[in-house]
Design an enzyme around this catalytic site. Structure first.
Site, PDB file in Angstrom:
ATOM      1  N   GLY B  15       0.767  -1.426   0.011  1.00 42.24           N
ATOM      2  CA  GLY B  15       0.222   0.138   0.089  1.00 42.24           C
ATOM      3  C   GLY B  15       0.927   1.238  -0.186  1.00 42.24           C
ATOM      4  O   GLY B  15       1.793   1.399   0.710  1.00 42.24           O
ATOM      5  N   THR B 144       5.474   2.028   5.899  1.00 43.84           N
ATOM      6  CA  THR B 144       3.775   1.480   6.041  1.00 43.84           C
ATOM      7  C   THR B 144       3.105   2.414   6.940  1.00 43.84           C
ATOM      8  O   THR B 144       3.506   2.861   8.035  1.00 43.84           O
ATOM      9  CB  THR B 144       4.025   0.044   6.688  1.00 43.84           C
ATOM     10  N   ASP B 146       0.747   1.373   8.568  1.00 42.76           N
ATOM     11  CA  ASP B 146       0.381   0.371   9.889  1.00 42.76           C
ATOM     12  C   ASP B 146       1.374   0.621  11.018  1.00 42.76           C
ATOM     13  O   ASP B 146       1.098   0.141  12.040  1.00 42.76           O
ATOM     14  CB  ASP B 146       0.357  -0.972   9.319  1.00 42.76           C
ATOM     15  N   MET B 192      -8.301   3.181   8.883  1.00 40.14           N
ATOM     16  CA  MET B 192      -7.653   2.042   8.604  1.00 40.14           C
ATOM     17  C   MET B 192      -6.854   1.306   9.977  1.00 40.14           C
ATOM     18  O   MET B 192      -6.732   2.022  11.028  1.00 40.14           O
ATOM     19  CB  MET B 192      -6.496   2.513   7.658  1.00 40.14           C
ATOM     20  N   GLY B 193      -6.298   0.146   9.879  1.00 39.91           N
ATOM     21  CA  GLY B 193      -5.626  -0.660  10.512  1.00 39.91           C
ATOM     22  C   GLY B 193      -6.458  -1.849  10.976  1.00 39.91           C
ATOM     23  O   GLY B 193      -7.152  -1.825  11.991  1.00 39.91           O
ATOM     24  N   LEU B 300      -8.354   8.423   1.272  1.00 40.26           N
ATOM     25  CA  LEU B 300      -8.052   9.722   1.550  1.00 40.26           C
ATOM     26  C   LEU B 300      -7.038  10.071   2.477  1.00 40.26           C
ATOM     27  O   LEU B 300      -6.241  10.823   2.370  1.00 40.26           O
ATOM     28  CB  LEU B 300      -9.280  10.576   1.974  1.00 40.26           C
ATOM     29  N   ARG B 302      -4.390   7.931   3.537  1.00 37.64           N
ATOM     30  CA  ARG B 302      -3.196   7.684   3.168  1.00 37.64           C
ATOM     31  C   ARG B 302      -2.668   8.493   1.981  1.00 37.64           C
ATOM     32  O   ARG B 302      -1.180   8.294   1.912  1.00 37.64           O
ATOM     33  CB  ARG B 302      -2.868   6.201   3.092  1.00 37.64           C
TER      34      ARG B 302
END
Lengths: 422, 422
Positions: B15, B144, B146, B192-193, B300, B302
């Site tokens: 990503g 990342t 994340d 996210m996550g 949006l 990231r």
């Protein structure tokens, strides 16, 4: 004879925006500059409800710095509300109560900051005050992300949403373009605009001569045709490797129902809540099999003061200022407007409209702003929209976050005995 | 003896983020400064796929200005991919193909910009090249959103998402606070996550001493308890008039299933597609009856280079630069890292980790970063997160939009006869 010193009342109405407080800033700063004519500026706590319940905020308790900070603070600093007054006869008690509260606090200026409904209320308050022999300069300050007020070239709040949506569409399209070889091929962004496609149209600005992005826009003005839509998306994916879709929350199918109300039910049989984007995603998935992602911008788009349009901020402020100046010039039942005098270079000035011509008139997006196939914007639309997103006006930051102001919102002592149930 | 001039290969993996191109910028600019040691920098079109298929991009065809613009351009300028190489034995053909392509193009430096999977791939390529006697400096550049790589204090890409989510949560909370008297009382933002709550935690930064916002955060680390959640939301609404909820897409119920997979079906009986936010909204509506709104930030967040963290941009660039310097110093199978030397004032420097210690190790969010009740962040978490969103680094604008670069991405002539099917 010296003019009497009278107080002003300011209220915010309806959905808030990234720049409605910039209009408040324009009103209050300009009033402060005319301390010989305007006493205190009172604000309605939660909009017109504050006037009806005599819950007024004393803005004179706020420092000049705090008032200046309104220019870069989103949302409604005094609270807004969705409360619609009806006709003078139907809502006579409410209108009379407003005048009663205005009298009690010696309010001679009424600045109402909102969209079409509040323009109508402002007009009726003006008419009633005249009929009752109560001198009141009632001025409407335009505001609406829907951009649907007549006469004014554009509405404060819209330019900043448009900028946010155009930027977000460009950024997400860059993201999808990078990943499309092995991952997401269709990205769907849902935007506001239940009745008009102005905000969806702004997504079209994401593409330009330097940025050839495959966009498909779904407007509420165009009846949704699933087959035509899917064919278009498929063609874009085959040509570009991916496709971005901007869908207005107000898109309807041939049956006249909102896509967002397509009637999905959760595991418990409850109706699923809203969202045109997941409905479009489902269609794409089922018909074309492409990997999708979807986003719903919702309040983020209208609260995004961090990326407000400088043009929008300047206009919001100028309209607040002009409202006070109009009142001081003895006018009433009017609304200052934006008059565009040139597209390129963009030039604008302040004009004025009579509220009788504004109230209950909704401006639609012209059909010639939508491309013939219904999926894009035309050159005329671009020429209209582009200046409205021009310029940045960054707020100050503290600890990595915009340092938005929270006002003290000190209440004004009540003067009326009875309470009023709204 | 003079060192041989060898080419470099750079690829983006997984990503994309708002700042992965800033790392690319660091790699390419630093390589250009060492033209005596590094010949051309080739990039993989769509990441490692470009190496496997010998679809290389010649970055030397890009001007210095275009390469400099990568620093402020989001997403993956050369394309990324989700393509996981497995063990050396299982994916032997792929690994050998990589070395074959590297040999054909005289590539002596391999810079792989990604997360945990790509660190593992980078390590294996390094091991295989050694075994085959092919000299290759394989260096991993961390990336990342994340934030789950070990050893490094944080991961480029995360700070900018964190900033976006913190700002959006603050802005939307201001909006809801203004409207709550008559309209929306609960706002839900999905972030996210899937595996860790780092991004959700960033929502907690929206509130601070100057901004007392009622936030409820739902972390994937905490099993979702509907009753406890609803009681908390109700209490916040009763106290503040409204409540904002930040929900991670990775939140699971007691049955171990993602909330987003709650199994809603549309009118045609198709499974509704994703979205933890509408599920939470449904719960709030059905149990408490409050008016809600929800947003799903999706890509949006990231891609939001317009509001990237300056700290994040600087670190992403510095890591790309450090990767080239490590390679020139004769190192391989390492990853430059961020080392935090002080929280306040925040200070960091570049360190280094062996890829054998990075590959296949996932860093979880410590339980002590989540408040005891499971709905907020602790002071320790705030101290960790706050510096990562510090500073702004605005891109240049043109016509009201960020002027992101689109590279020419000129292909390198193929040298190998056969094609490789991935």
């Amino acid at each position: 004879m010296a003019m009497a010193l009278r107080n002003a009342f300011y209220a915010q109405s309806g959905g808030v925006t990234a720049v409605i407080n910039a209009s408040a800033c324009g009103v209050i700063q300009t009033a402060r500059q005319h301390g010989d004519r305007i006493g205190k500026v009172f604000a309605g706590r939660n909009g017109i409800l504050g006037a009806l319940t005599e819950d007024l905020i004393d803005t004179s308790a706020e420092s000049d710095e705090a008032i200046a900070a309104l220019r870069y603070t989103p949302a409604g600093a005094f609270g807004s509300c969705r409360y619609k007054l009806k006709g003078l006869e139907e809502s006579r008690a409410q209108y009379e109560r407003l005048i009663e509260v205005f009298k009690a606090h010696d309010i001679g200026y009424f600045f109402y900051n909102g969209g079409g409904d509040s323009a109508d209320t402002c007009l009726k308050v003006s008419q009633l005050s005249e009929r009752m022999g109560y001198p009141l300069a009632a001025i409407h300050v335009p505001k609406t992300v829907d951009n649907d007020l007549p006469i004014t070239d554009c509405c404060p709040g819209f330019g900043s949403v448009a900028k946010y949506i155009a930027i977000s569409t460009r950024e997400a399209s860059f993201d999808v373009a990078s990943m499309a070889a092995t991952s997401t091929k269709v990205f769907i962004l849902e935007v506001m605009g239940r009745h008009a496609g102005w905000i969806a149209a702004a997504g079209g600005l994401a593409a330009d001569e330097q940025h050839d992005l495959p966009l498909v826009i779904l407007f509420p003005e165009i009846v949704f045709d699933p087959d035509k839509f899917l064919a278009r998306v498929d063609a874009q994916v085959k040509r570009y490797g991916y496709c971005s879709v901007v869908v207005s929350e107000g898109v309807k199918g041939a049956d006249g129902r909102f896509l967002a109300d397509a009637g999905a039910k959760d595991a418990f049989g409850h109706t699923q809540l809203g969202g045109a984007a997941p409905v479009i995603a489902g269609l794409v998935k089922n018909a074309l099999g492409y990997k999708y992602h979807w986003a719903v911008a919702d309040y983020l788009q209208r609260a995004a003061r961090h990326i407000a349009s400088r043009t929008d901020v300047e206009q919001a402020y100028a309209l607040g200022k002009a409202a006070v100046e109009a009142a001081l010039a003895g006018q009433h039942a009017v609304m200052p407007t934006i008059v565009r005098t040139s597209d390129s270079p963009y030039r604008w000035t302040i004009g004025q409209a009579n509220l009788s011509e504004v109230a209950n008139v909704e401006r639609k997006m012209p059909r010639e702003f939508i491309s013939e196939d219904g999926f894009g914007i035309t050159a005329a639309c671009r020429a209209y929209l582009q200046p409205l997103i021009e310029g940045e006006d960054y707020p100050p930051y503290k600890n990595g976050l915009p340092d938005y102001v929270v006002l003290k919102n000190v209440p004004v002592a009540k003067k009326l005995a009875g309470s009023f149930v709204v």
